[in-house]
Design a protein around this motif. Structure first.
Motif, PDB file in Angstrom:
ATOM      1  N   TYR A   9       0.833  -1.205   0.000  1.00 53.24           N
ATOM      2  CA  TYR A   9       0.000   0.000   0.000  1.00 53.24           C
ATOM      3  C   TYR A   9       0.864   1.250   0.000  1.00 53.24           C
ATOM      4  N   LEU A  10       1.875   1.297   0.882  1.00 54.61           N
ATOM      5  CA  LEU A  10       2.755   2.461   0.960  1.00 54.61           C
ATOM      6  C   LEU A  10       3.549   2.636  -0.324  1.00 54.61           C
ATOM      7  N   GLN A  11       3.934   1.529  -0.948  1.00 52.50           N
ATOM      8  CA  GLN A  11       4.662   1.607  -2.209  1.00 52.50           C
ATOM      9  C   GLN A  11       3.784   2.220  -3.297  1.00 52.50           C
ATOM     10  N   ILE A  12       2.513   1.847  -3.314  1.00 49.46           N
ATOM     11  CA  ILE A  12       1.583   2.416  -4.298  1.00 49.46           C
ATOM     12  C   ILE A  12       1.434   3.915  -4.085  1.00 49.46           C
ATOM     13  N   VAL A  13       1.325   4.326  -2.832  1.00 48.83           N
ATOM     14  CA  VAL A  13       1.209   5.759  -2.525  1.00 48.83           C
ATOM     15  C   VAL A  13       2.460   6.500  -3.011  1.00 48.83           C
ATOM     16  N   LEU A  41       1.570   0.643 -12.806  1.00 45.27           N
ATOM     17  CA  LEU A  41       2.284   0.313 -11.575  1.00 45.27           C
ATOM     18  C   LEU A  41       2.440  -1.192 -11.389  1.00 45.27           C
ATOM     19  N   GLN A  42       1.789  -1.955 -12.286  1.00 43.25           N
ATOM     20  CA  GLN A  42       1.878  -3.416 -12.274  1.00 43.25           C
ATOM     21  C   GLN A  42       1.419  -4.017 -10.945  1.00 43.25           C
ATOM     22  N   VAL A  43       0.245  -3.576 -10.522  1.00 38.61           N
ATOM     23  CA  VAL A  43      -0.371  -4.099  -9.298  1.00 38.61           C
ATOM     24  C   VAL A  43      -1.858  -4.318  -9.574  1.00 38.61           C
ATOM     25  N   GLY A  44      -2.522  -4.981  -8.638  1.00 36.36           N
ATOM     26  CA  GLY A  44      -3.942  -5.240  -8.798  1.00 36.36           C
ATOM     27  C   GLY A  44      -4.775  -3.972  -8.637  1.00 36.36           C
ATOM     28  N   ARG A  45      -5.921  -3.955  -9.302  1.00 37.60           N
ATOM     29  CA  ARG A  45      -6.782  -2.781  -9.223  1.00 37.60           C
ATOM     30  C   ARG A  45      -7.309  -2.561  -7.813  1.00 37.60           C
TER      31      ARG A  45
END
Length: 215
Positions: A9-13, A41-45
């Motif tokens: 989560y923090l990485q996405i932010v 970002l190559q992560v799940g929606r």
């Protein structure tokens, strides 16, 4: 939330912040869609959606139905007002906010007045001319320009928050009683006289906090 989920989560932010900076998205600007962010970002929606929801709760972004997600101006959202009701619970704390804000302002003045490049920026002569011709300037314009010119973005962001916590000390236009100190401050900056600039600033802010209460 597990430790691994928290890290994701923090990485996405962080990635969202870098994306906003790299694409120069300004307040009011539109962010990429949830699907596009997930792909880039190559992560799940669902992970992107959670990060966006948290940023929206903080007032940093705004979702408009049928239009998309937009970046807001952090200086205007209500989070500061909400936090201040919990943080500023006694006089000593409010005094600390004012002292901390003034530390940032004095350091910015030292940087600007002490630089042969910064102290010759056209903005100082322009403000001085406005003061002399109109008999007044917008108080915040002067302090904000000093902070911006010092080229310390972190200090500027902290200053905006401290100013809001401290109940906007620079609201409105200057008055006759304070104009002399402001003129001395501007002149000292242009002359590169750091000590005089600090003295003039201190005289001005003293009037702002004490003098106008008795006028």
């Amino acid at each position: 939330m597990t430790n691994q989920t928290t890290k994701m989560y923090l990485q996405i932010v962080r990635e969202l912040r870098l994306l906003i900076q790299s694409e120069n998205i300004r307040p009011g600007g539109k962010l990429p869609s949830e699907r596009e962010l997930a792909e880039r970002l190559q992560v799940g929606r669902s992970t992107v959606r959670e990060a966006l929801r948290s940023l929206e709760l903080l007032g940093l972004i705004e979702t408009k139905r049928g239009e998309g997600t937009f970046l807001t101006d952090f200086r205007k959202h209500k989070l500061v007002e909400v936090l201040s009701t919990f943080i500023l619970q006694d006089t000593k704390t409010i005094e600390d906010v004012h002292i901390t804000r003034e530390i940032h302002e004095k350091e910015a003045i030292r940087i600007v007045a002490g630089s042969t490049v910064l102290n010759q920026l056209p903005v100082w002569a322009s403000l001085l001319k406005q003061l002399q011709e109109d008999g007044s300037i917008v108080r915040e314009d002067l302090i904000r320009e000093i902070l911006i010119s010092s080229n310390n973005r972190l200090s500027l962001k902290m200053w905006f928050l401290l100013k809001q916590y401290g109940e906007e000390p620079y609201q409105g236009h200057s008055e006759d009683e304070e104009n002399h100190a402001i003129q001395q401050l501007l002149t000292a900056i242009m002359d590169g006289d750091i000590e005089q600039a600090i003295r003039s600033y201190s005289a001005w802010t003293k009037w702002l906090t004490q003098g106008r209460e008795t006028t």
